[in-house]
Design a protein around this motif. Structure first.
Motif, mmCIF file in Angstrom:
data_model
loop_
_atom_site.group_PDB
_atom_site.id
_atom_site.type_symbol
_atom_site.label_atom_id
_atom_site.label_comp_id
_atom_site.label_asym_id
_atom_site.label_seq_id
_atom_site.Cartn_x
_atom_site.Cartn_y
_atom_site.Cartn_z
ATOM 1 N N ARG A 18 132.646 77.297 -9.041
ATOM 2 C CA ARG A 18 132.427 78.156 -7.870
ATOM 3 C C ARG A 18 131.597 79.389 -8.217
ATOM 4 N NH1 ARG A 18 137.562 80.284 -6.861
ATOM 5 N NH2 ARG A 18 136.875 82.056 -8.099
ATOM 6 N N ASP A 19 131.920 80.026 -9.353
ATOM 7 C CA ASP A 19 131.341 81.329 -9.659
ATOM 8 C C ASP A 19 130.091 81.309 -10.539
ATOM 9 O OD1 ASP A 19 133.478 82.358 -8.234
ATOM 10 O OD2 ASP A 19 134.591 83.002 -10.014
ATOM 11 N N GLU A 20 129.947 80.250 -11.364
ATOM 12 C CA GLU A 20 128.885 80.326 -12.369
ATOM 13 C C GLU A 20 127.947 79.127 -12.449
ATOM 14 O OE1 GLU A 20 130.472 81.429 -16.215
ATOM 15 O OE2 GLU A 20 132.094 82.550 -15.240
ATOM 16 N N TYR A 21 128.371 77.958 -11.977
ATOM 17 C CA TYR A 21 127.572 76.753 -12.207
ATOM 18 C C TYR A 21 127.313 75.983 -10.912
ATOM 19 C CZ TYR A 21 128.737 77.738 -17.029
ATOM 20 O OH TYR A 21 128.882 78.356 -18.254
ATOM 21 N N ALA A 22 126.099 75.486 -10.780
ATOM 22 C CA ALA A 22 125.705 74.743 -9.588
ATOM 23 C C ALA A 22 126.123 73.281 -9.640
ATOM 24 C CB ALA A 22 124.194 74.843 -9.391
ATOM 25 N N SER A 23 126.545 72.814 -10.817
ATOM 26 C CA SER A 23 126.951 71.408 -10.952
ATOM 27 C C SER A 23 127.852 71.239 -12.167
ATOM 28 C CB SER A 23 125.734 70.501 -11.098
ATOM 29 O OG SER A 23 125.134 70.706 -12.364
ATOM 30 N N LEU A 24 128.556 70.127 -12.191
ATOM 31 C CA LEU A 24 129.389 69.791 -13.342
ATOM 32 C C LEU A 24 128.516 69.539 -14.571
ATOM 33 C CD1 LEU A 24 132.242 69.306 -14.397
ATOM 34 C CD2 LEU A 24 132.018 66.917 -13.673
ATOM 35 N N ASP A 25 127.361 68.925 -14.380
ATOM 36 C CA ASP A 25 126.429 68.700 -15.492
ATOM 37 C C ASP A 25 126.048 70.022 -16.156
ATOM 38 O OD1 ASP A 25 126.332 65.942 -15.094
ATOM 39 O OD2 ASP A 25 124.605 66.072 -13.758
ATOM 40 N N GLU A 26 125.718 71.000 -15.336
ATOM 41 C CA GLU A 26 125.312 72.313 -15.840
ATOM 42 C C GLU A 26 126.462 72.980 -16.604
ATOM 43 O OE1 GLU A 26 124.156 76.561 -13.882
ATOM 44 O OE2 GLU A 26 123.301 74.792 -12.901
ATOM 45 N N LEU A 27 127.663 72.932 -16.052
ATOM 46 C CA LEU A 27 128.838 73.510 -16.706
ATOM 47 C C LEU A 27 129.067 72.865 -18.069
ATOM 48 C CD1 LEU A 27 132.284 74.392 -15.277
ATOM 49 C CD2 LEU A 27 132.156 72.807 -17.174
ATOM 50 N N CYS A 28 129.084 71.551 -18.111
ATOM 51 C CA CYS A 28 129.366 70.831 -19.348
ATOM 52 C C CYS A 28 128.298 71.089 -20.410
ATOM 53 C CB CYS A 28 129.516 69.345 -19.081
ATOM 54 S SG CYS A 28 131.038 68.960 -18.169
ATOM 55 N N GLU A 29 127.053 71.126 -19.991
ATOM 56 C CA GLU A 29 125.975 71.388 -20.939
ATOM 57 C C GLU A 29 126.084 72.801 -21.507
ATOM 58 O OE1 GLU A 29 121.167 71.841 -20.910
ATOM 59 O OE2 GLU A 29 122.024 70.211 -19.728
ATOM 60 N N LYS A 36 132.551 63.280 -19.752
ATOM 61 C CA LYS A 36 133.382 62.091 -19.543
ATOM 62 C C LYS A 36 134.840 62.402 -19.850
ATOM 63 C CE LYS A 36 133.934 57.296 -20.825
ATOM 64 N NZ LYS A 36 133.837 56.346 -21.882
ATOM 65 N N MET A 37 135.106 63.083 -20.945
ATOM 66 C CA MET A 37 136.466 63.455 -21.326
ATOM 67 C C MET A 37 137.098 64.365 -20.278
ATOM 68 S SD MET A 37 138.402 66.270 -22.602
ATOM 69 C CE MET A 37 137.058 67.368 -22.969
ATOM 70 N N LEU A 38 136.338 65.332 -19.798
ATOM 71 C CA LEU A 38 136.846 66.267 -18.797
ATOM 72 C C LEU A 38 137.204 65.540 -17.502
ATOM 73 C CD1 LEU A 38 137.405 69.167 -17.868
ATOM 74 C CD2 LEU A 38 134.993 69.302 -17.209
ATOM 75 N N VAL A 39 136.305 64.693 -17.031
ATOM 76 C CA VAL A 39 136.547 63.942 -15.794
ATOM 77 C C VAL A 39 137.761 63.032 -15.960
ATOM 78 C CG1 VAL A 39 135.593 62.165 -14.264
ATOM 79 C CG2 VAL A 39 134.172 64.102 -14.974
ATOM 80 N N GLU A 40 137.869 62.367 -17.097
ATOM 81 C CA GLU A 40 139.010 61.477 -17.340
ATOM 82 C C GLU A 40 140.320 62.258 -17.423
ATOM 83 O OE1 GLU A 40 138.001 59.283 -20.857
ATOM 84 O OE2 GLU A 40 136.613 57.961 -19.765
ATOM 85 N N ARG A 41 140.289 63.392 -18.085
ATOM 86 C CA ARG A 41 141.495 64.226 -18.221
ATOM 87 C C ARG A 41 141.999 64.698 -16.867
ATOM 88 N NH1 ARG A 41 141.359 69.334 -22.165
ATOM 89 N NH2 ARG A 41 143.421 70.105 -21.709
ATOM 90 N N LEU A 42 141.081 65.124 -16.010
ATOM 91 C CA LEU A 42 141.493 65.575 -14.676
ATOM 92 C C LEU A 42 141.868 64.393 -13.781
ATOM 93 C CD1 LEU A 42 139.027 68.539 -14.214
ATOM 94 C CD2 LEU A 42 141.511 68.664 -14.410
ATOM 95 N N ALA A 43 141.245 63.251 -13.978
ATOM 96 C CA ALA A 43 141.589 62.052 -13.202
ATOM 97 C C ALA A 43 143.017 61.601 -13.504
ATOM 98 C CB ALA A 43 140.605 60.928 -13.483
ATOM 99 N N GLU A 44 143.460 61.779 -14.735
ATOM 100 C CA GLU A 44 144.827 61.431 -15.106
ATOM 101 C C GLU A 44 145.851 62.220 -14.282
ATOM 102 O OE1 GLU A 44 145.085 62.204 -19.288
ATOM 103 O OE2 GLU A 44 143.871 60.448 -19.811
ATOM 104 N N CYS A 45 145.444 63.365 -13.783
ATOM 105 C CA CYS A 45 146.322 64.214 -12.972
ATOM 106 C C CYS A 45 146.047 64.046 -11.481
ATOM 107 C CB CYS A 45 146.129 65.671 -13.368
ATOM 108 S SG CYS A 45 146.471 65.969 -15.099
#
Length: 57
Positions: A18-29, A36-45
């Motif tokens: 919300r505050d710093e990144y325009a996309s998940l790609d940008e945040l991760c980079e 992939k790990m982040l998406v999978e970790r949150l998907a588990e929840c």
């Protein structure tokens, strides 16, 4: 370093998106996070990333 608690991780990532990144790609980079790990970790929840809204829900 990312929070270990799933709800804290969810909240932290959405705040950054919300505050710093325009996309998940940008945040991760920029934060050197394995997307992939982040998406999978949150998907588990039960959360999934919505690119149009640029947030997990």
């Amino acid at each position: 370093m990312l929070p270990n608690d799933p709800m804290m991780l969810f909240s932290f990532i959405n705040m950054k998106l919300r505050d710093e990144y325009a996309s998940l790609d940008e945040l991760c980079e920029d934060m050197d996070v394995d997307q992939k790990m982040l998406v999978e970790r949150l998907a588990e929840c039960g959360f999934e990333y919505n690119p149009a809204a640029n947030k997990f829900w």
